[in-house]
Every structure is written in C-alpha cells, then in structure tokens.
Design a protein around this motif. Structure first.
Motif, PDB file in Angstrom:
ATOM      1  N   LEU A 198      68.873 -26.542  41.689  1.00  0.00           N
ATOM      2  CA  LEU A 198      69.704 -27.289  40.280  1.00  0.00           C
ATOM      3  C   LEU A 198      70.507 -27.746  41.058  1.00  0.00           C
ATOM      4  O   LEU A 198      71.147 -29.092  40.404  1.00  0.00           O
ATOM      5  N   THR A 211      62.509 -32.512  36.045  1.00  0.00           N
ATOM      6  CA  THR A 211      63.376 -31.567  35.554  1.00  0.00           C
ATOM      7  C   THR A 211      62.491 -30.586  34.764  1.00  0.00           C
ATOM      8  O   THR A 211      62.643 -29.380  34.160  1.00  0.00           O
ATOM      9  N   TRP A 215      61.261 -26.808  35.424  1.00  0.00           N
ATOM     10  CA  TRP A 215      62.399 -25.673  33.955  1.00  0.00           C
ATOM     11  C   TRP A 215      61.401 -24.398  33.095  1.00  0.00           C
ATOM     12  O   TRP A 215      61.293 -23.520  32.902  1.00  0.00           O
ATOM     13  N   TRP A 218      59.575 -22.691  35.847  1.00  0.00           N
ATOM     14  CA  TRP A 218      60.485 -21.027  35.387  1.00  0.00           C
ATOM     15  C   TRP A 218      60.799 -20.196  34.482  1.00  0.00           C
ATOM     16  O   TRP A 218      60.545 -18.955  34.667  1.00  0.00           O
TER      17      TRP A 218
END
Length: 472
Positions: A198, A211, A215, A218
């Motif tokens: 990140l 991005t 995200w 995860w």
C-alpha cells in the motif's frame, strides 16, 4: 414408514438424483474456475496497463523493474488465494473438492513463494542498476529506508519458515500438531506483507481500479477466514450441540468415537465426507483434526474411526461421554454422487477403510457387486471389522485382505507376501470385470498414488477413480 437409512439409500440409488447433483457440482466447478482465472488475468491486465510490456524491449534496468512488478503482483494474488482456498469457502469446496483444493493450495503456495523471491531479486537488481550501486547496498536500503519494508521482511521470513516446513521430507519429521502451529504463521506473514504494498507499490495505489481490486480481495479473504473458519463452525456447533456418547477400541490400534447432537440431518452430511473435529476436554482443543465419517450418517448420530498414530489420535482414546464437540463441515466430494457404474471397488489402508465402509453401507448395489480390499500391517490391526462382517452377511460384500509387512524392494501398495504379483494383474484377478466398477481409494497419499498407477495400468479410466487426501 420409510426409515432415514432407507430414504438415503433410495436417494443414492436414483440416477436422476445423482445426475442433478453432478450437474450442480459442474456449475460450481465452472464458477470457481472462472473466479480464479478471471482475477488472475485482471492482475496481469493491471501490469500491462502500467506499460509493463513496453518496458521489456529495452533489456535494461527498466526491464528488470517491470518483471519485478509482474512477479510481485502475481505472487501477491496467489498468496491471497492460498489463504482463500483453505478458508472453507463454499464456492471452492463445492467447485473443486477437498482433494483438488489441497493440491492447489500446495502448488499455489510454492509458486507464490518462488515468484516472491523473483520479485525481490529482480527489483534489487533493477534499482541497483539504475542507481549504479552494489545490489547488497540496494537491498539494505530497501529494508531500512522504504516504508513498510521491515514488516515485509519479517513477513517474508515467516513465509520462508512455512515453505521449508511444508517440504515433504521436513513435514514427515514434524508432529502434525507442531506443523499445524507453524503453518498458522503464514497468516501473520501475509498480514505483515500487505503494508509495503500500500505504501510503496505503484500498481496498488496509483490506479483506481487496482486500488479497488486489492482492497476488495483483501477484505474478502479476511471476511472468509472469519466467517467460514471461525463464525460458521462455532454457530453450527452451538446450534447442534454435539457431544461424545461413547469411545471404543476399533482393532488393535484404532478407536471409534460415537457422537450425538440435535438436528444433524440438516447438515446433509453424506457417507464419504469428513469433518474437522475439536473436542473441548482441556489443553490442545484448539487444534482441529480431520476425520471421515465411519458410518453412514443416520439421524442425529455421527461415528468416526481413527488409527492411533500420533498425539491427536491418542487424544481420542481419552475422551469421556458428555464432552462437547466443535466441528467444521461436512467437507469432501468422495460420495456416491461421483458414481457412473453399477459396481463398487473399495481399496483402503489402515483407517482409510472407515469412509469406505460408510459408503458401502449407504450406496445401492446388487448383492455381490461390491468388492472391498483392505491393507494393514497385521491382521489384528484391521478396523471396522464388525461392520464389514455385517455387509458380507447382508449384502454379499466380497472382502479381500492384503495384510503383512510391505515389500521394501520396490515401490508398491502390495504386501511382501504378494511380491510376485504385478499390481494390475492382481486387481483384475480380484475384480475380473474391472470396467464395470467405480473405484474409491482411501489411505496414505503415497500408497494411494501407487494403487492409482496400477488401476490405470489395469485399464480403469482416471475419471472412475475417486479419492481425497487431507494432507497439505
């Protein structure tokens, strides 16, 4: 009135029911495959959109950096999928089955690790070439001067430990409980590696699509672990209230545990499947162990059997009636749904006979149309003998024992007493019409590999050989 066992047997014998379940499994498999390949191709597309291909034509430092970015992206994606595959997510459990997931987890883990090594080496060489400095100096600067790299270094060290202890030679030297505890550090290694992505990864933060993707992935991985490895098993365990009813010897070195709970039929467990069990009787309860159902699941009762070979199985002998049980499952696709023929050939070693007898008790077949071959070191080691005797009497099961020390002169699944036999010839002797059988295998992985090789050598198509392995 039709009994629960009768309803389940009737269901298993209905070709239409099996065909419907096979169609659903095929759809699950297609969906799981699309997810894996779709997201993997998306990661490569991120690299391409960042001018990754153009950087390859120069054969210079920029090429090294571009390849370093690509290996890092793919490694990160595989690393998260390695965790996701073992999170008991229904999409993958139903789409691939435990055996395929176990193989994929191991393969993905090693590929992710070696791509991670390539990522580090390529970026160190690329940045060192750009700055005209020694690569070791560049590596030192990466670790100490770049945000999040100390954490990533610690995470890499943990992942190295997991990989080293997962090599089969090292794995055989470790107790299952020790290996399992060390393996859990992989979660921490993944967590420590994320911050540097990140803070310093251009492919992670400069592209809004990238991005969003990272995200989201995860978050899905973290939620899957919490929901399917912790939340759902705990809720099911509390809901069904499973407790130990009895513990009895099963053969000279085996043990059977009978459990009972509330509404267990709602779990829709099937013969051939397994659960991960935790018995709440003191220290060590947090370590789950996979054991297959040893009897066809009927009503509110489950039975498991295990060979006493380590601390986990020794623990079963000390259980007392009334002990509460936590469980995960049911898992596995080695059920009657995979059948495509009218006859059954079951080949099991040691505790591997347990799920095979459960299948034999629940599946439909004509008298004499099922063969069971069992392999133990000694006659006294045989397990589920009472159930096998009942099947011989009531359903004319044909049972062949291949007991005795193994032949150490060659890699074979046969005992030394049958060293003169070629495996394929013996199989055809015990089941002459081998083309009419579906074959189910259960036992140690190397032993199953040897049996499978001989089955294929005897002319059995791979699609009619069914097995599942727990070991990673």
């Amino acid at each position: 009135m039709t009994s629960v066992a009768g309803r389940r047997t009737a269901l298993n014998s209905a070709p239409g029911g099996r065909q419907t379940r096979r169609s659903r499994r095929a759809l699950w498999h297609l969906a799981a495959t699309v997810v894996i390949w779709g997201t993997s191709l998306f990661v490569v597309a991120l690299w391409v959109s960042g001018a990754g291909v153009q950087a390859l034509v120069g054969f210079d430092a920029e090429m090294l950096n571009s390849l370093g970015r690509l290996t890092g992206l793919v490694s990160a994606n595989l690393l998260l999928y390695q965790v996701l595959l073992m999170a008991r997510v229904p999409l993958f459990e139903r789409g691939f089955g435990r055996d395929d997931i176990t193989r994929m987890h191991r393969l993905v883990g090693f590929w992710s690790f070696w791509l991670l090594v390539a990522h580090i080496v390529l970026l160190v060489l690329g940045y060192a070439a750009q700055a005209a400095i020694n690569p070791f100096v560049q590596l030192w600067q990466f670790v100490w001067d770049y945000p999040g790299m100390l954490l990533a270094t610690a995470g890499t060290g943990l992942l190295v430990m997991v990989v080293v202890t997962s090599i089969r030679r090292a794995r055989r030297r470790l107790r299952y409980e020790s290996w399992h505890l060390l393996h859990l550090y992989g979660y921490l290694g993944v967590g420590l590696a994320i911050p540097h992505m990140l803070w310093t990864g251009a492919d992670f933060v400069q592209n809004p699509a990238a991005t969003f993707y990272w995200w989201t992935l995860w978050a899905i991985v973290a939620a899957s672990v919490l929901v399917f490895r912790v939340g759902l098993p705990l809720w099911r365990s509390l809901r069904h209230g499973v407790r130990v009813v009895s513990v009895v010897p099963d053969g000279r070195n085996g043990v059977s545990v009978r459990m009972r709970g509330r509404g267990l039929e709602r779990l829709d467990a099937r013969a051939g499947q397994f659960f991960v069990w935790r018995f709440l009787d003191g220290p060590g309860w947090t370590r789950g162990h996979p054991y297959s159902l040893a009897s066809a699941p009927i009503g509110d009762e489950f039975v498991i059997s295990a060979k006493i070979v380590g601390d986990g199985t020794k623990h079963l002998t000390r259980l007392r009636p009334g002990i509460r049980v936590l469980f995960e499952g049911p898992y596995g696709t080695m059920t009657g749904d995979v059948r495509s023929t009218r006859k059954l050939l079951m080949i099991g070693a040691g505790a591997g006979v347990a799920p095979l007898t459960a299948l034999l008790a629940s599946e439909a077949y004509a008298p004499g149309d099922a063969v069971l071959i069992t392999r133990d070191h000694d006659d006294a080691d045989g397990m589920r003998l009472d159930e096998i005797s009942r099947l011989i009497t009531t359903r004319r099961l044909r049972h062949y024992l291949l007991n005795g020390p193994r032949d150490r002169t060659r890699a074979t699944w046969l005992p030394a007493s049958h060293a003169a036999w070629a495996g394929p010839d013996l199989l055809r002797r015990l089941a002459p019409d081998l083309e009419d059988y579906d074959v189910f295998l259960c036992g140690p992985a190397p032993w199953m590999d040897a049996v499978k090789a001989d089955l294929i050598g005897a002319g059995v198509p791979d699609r009619r050989i069914h097995s599942e392995a727990f070991a990673v």
